[in-house]
Enzyme design. Structure first.
Site, PDB file in Angstrom:
ATOM      1  N   SER A  52      34.657  44.236  37.707  1.00 23.60           N
ATOM      2  CA  SER A  52      34.345  45.280  38.694  1.00 23.60           C
ATOM      3  C   SER A  52      33.298  46.277  38.218  1.00 23.60           C
ATOM      4  O   SER A  52      32.813  47.085  39.021  1.00 23.60           O
ATOM      5  CB  SER A  52      35.622  46.033  39.076  1.00 23.60           C
ATOM      6  OG  SER A  52      36.437  45.243  39.909  1.00 23.60           O
ATOM      7  N   LYS A  55      30.114  46.537  40.138  1.00 25.84           N
ATOM      8  CA  LYS A  55      30.053  47.313  41.381  1.00 25.84           C
ATOM      9  C   LYS A  55      29.081  48.488  41.260  1.00 25.84           C
ATOM     10  O   LYS A  55      28.624  49.027  42.267  1.00 25.84           O
ATOM     11  CB  LYS A  55      31.442  47.832  41.759  1.00 25.84           C
ATOM     12  CG  LYS A  55      32.430  46.769  42.231  1.00 25.84           C
ATOM     13  CD  LYS A  55      33.765  47.415  42.608  1.00 25.84           C
ATOM     14  CE  LYS A  55      34.701  46.428  43.291  1.00 25.84           C
ATOM     15  NZ  LYS A  55      35.372  45.528  42.364  1.00 25.84           N
ATOM     16  N   SER A 112      38.133  50.790  43.752  1.00 22.98           N
ATOM     17  CA  SER A 112      37.501  49.551  43.305  1.00 22.98           C
ATOM     18  C   SER A 112      37.558  48.489  44.403  1.00 22.98           C
ATOM     19  O   SER A 112      37.852  47.317  44.152  1.00 22.98           O
ATOM     20  CB  SER A 112      38.164  49.024  42.025  1.00 22.98           C
ATOM     21  OG  SER A 112      37.347  48.068  41.379  1.00 22.98           O
TER      22      SER A 112
END
Length: 381
Positions: A52, A55, A112
């Site tokens: 993640s 991102k 997230s």
């Protein structure tokens, strides 16, 4: 008459080794923003699964879209069935929702949200695949040398890769280019439409510790392990760090705090060259003046490991003599600061004055002097 140039390296002091930081992460990068100093790196340019943490690049693309007016904070974006079907961490979006860009930013940072990233990707590029290609292309343009994107959220893919150095670069750009949006990284909780109240908290373990942490993003998959892109500010210093490959959430939290404390406690800021101070008077070849001052544009500040202030190696490097004409502000050399355990700090040296080329008589005089110096050198040898 040809000039014979000599590379000059004037050593101001000599350095001794500094103790390196031993991290438990499999890949790491630690950076001081004010001085541009890489304090520590470990396999920092190796492409790894970023989970993640990638991102951050999706957010970078979204912030650029906000800046150029393609979207506004109150722009509503549709939710596709593909976005709704995303697993892992989500905002719990469905096809009836029309979240705003502002809500999506908070959902990506705090929750997230994998679904939120797909909404952004499809909203900006039509499809997530097209958006991933744009991420890779834009990444190359901003200096991400070891990053290839295949989705918007870090979902496991064998070719979705970033290095910890690249992750740190994106973090630095987010902080420096988008301060108005960066503040969202300090949010400790966010809830979309009263959904999943127990899942509203930011996973960044440093935000509540009172050590100046204000971002950025955690990441975890089975392949990647536990990672974190973090930043903290204390006094006038900001540190950015990236770690990956830890074996637990707890290990990630402990290693992150350990790195922040080390980065702020182990180094002190030293002003080696004040702004505007002449570093050296360099000889000039065939100019109206025999020497020109070399200085730096903004001075030189470096971070020095605690207790070794007198063990810093500083070199002034330029080709001597410097050929005229010279214009004030021309880069004519470099000042190189070496502190073992960190990358060299290289600062351009610029001319302090204009030095026109000498007239005919001046050039002849310079040529005679040069021949005399060569003759003396030959006799001496």
């Amino acid at each position: 008459m040809r000039a014979f140039f000599l590379k000059v390296a004037a050593v101001i002091a000599f350095a001794a080794p500094a103790q390196a930081f031993d991290t438990n992460a499999t890949s790491a990068w630690v950076y001081d923003v004010q001085t541009g100093t890489v304090l520590m790196e470990k396999d920092a340019d190796k492409p790894i699964p970023p989970a993640s943490m990638s991102k951050l690049m999706t957010l970078y693309m979204l912030f650029e879209a906000l800046e150029d007016g393609r979207v506004q904070l109150d722009t509503q974006l549709p939710v596709s069935s593909r976005a709704r079907a995303m697993g892992g961490s989500t905002m719990f979006l469905n096809e009836q929702d029309r979240p705003t860009v502002e809500q999506l930013i908070k959902g990506i940072i705090v929750l997230s949200g994998n679904d939120a990233c797909v909404v952004v990707a499809e909203g900006l590029a039509g499809t997530e695949e097209a958006f991933a290609r744009q991420m890779t292309e834009r990444g190359r343009q901003i200096g991400l040398e070891n990053s290839t994107f295949h989705n918007s959220n870090g979902w496991p893919h064998p070719e979705h890769r970033m290095s910890t150095h690249d992750l740190g670069t994106v973090a630095r750009l987010l902080i420096q280019k988008f301060p108005q949006y960066y503040k969202n990284f300090g949010l400790t909780e966010f809830q979309y439409e009263d959904r999943a109240p127990s899942n509203r908290y930011n996973r960044n373990p440093l935000l509540k510790l009172g050590i100046g942490a204000d971002g950025l993003k955690t990441g975890h998959t089975q392949e990647a392990g536990y990672g974190l892109v973090g930043s903290a500010v204390q006094d006038d210093r900001r540190v950015i760090f990236v770690i990956s490959g830890l074996d637990s959430d707890r290990a990630r939290a402990e290693e992150s705090e350990r790195i922040v404390n080390w980065a702020f406690r182990q180094f002190t800021m030293e002003n080696l060259v004040p702004a505007g101070e002449t570093v050296v008077d360099a000889p000039v070849w065939l100019g109206t003046e025999s020497h020109v001052g070399l200085t730096t544009e903004n001075g030189v500040n470096v971070l020095v490991p605690a207790g070794v202030k007198d063990q810093v190696k500083v070199e002034v490097v330029y080709d001597s003599p410097l050929p005229a004409p010279i214009a004030k502000g021309d880069q004519l050399g470099n000042l190189v600061v070496t502190i073992p355990g960190t990358r060299d700090t290289i600062t351009p040296l610029i001319a302090t004055a204009d030095i026109p080329e000498a007239g005919f008589l001046g050039r002849m005089k310079g040529a005679v002097i040069q021949l005399g110096q060569r003759a003396i050198s030959s006799v001496a040898n």
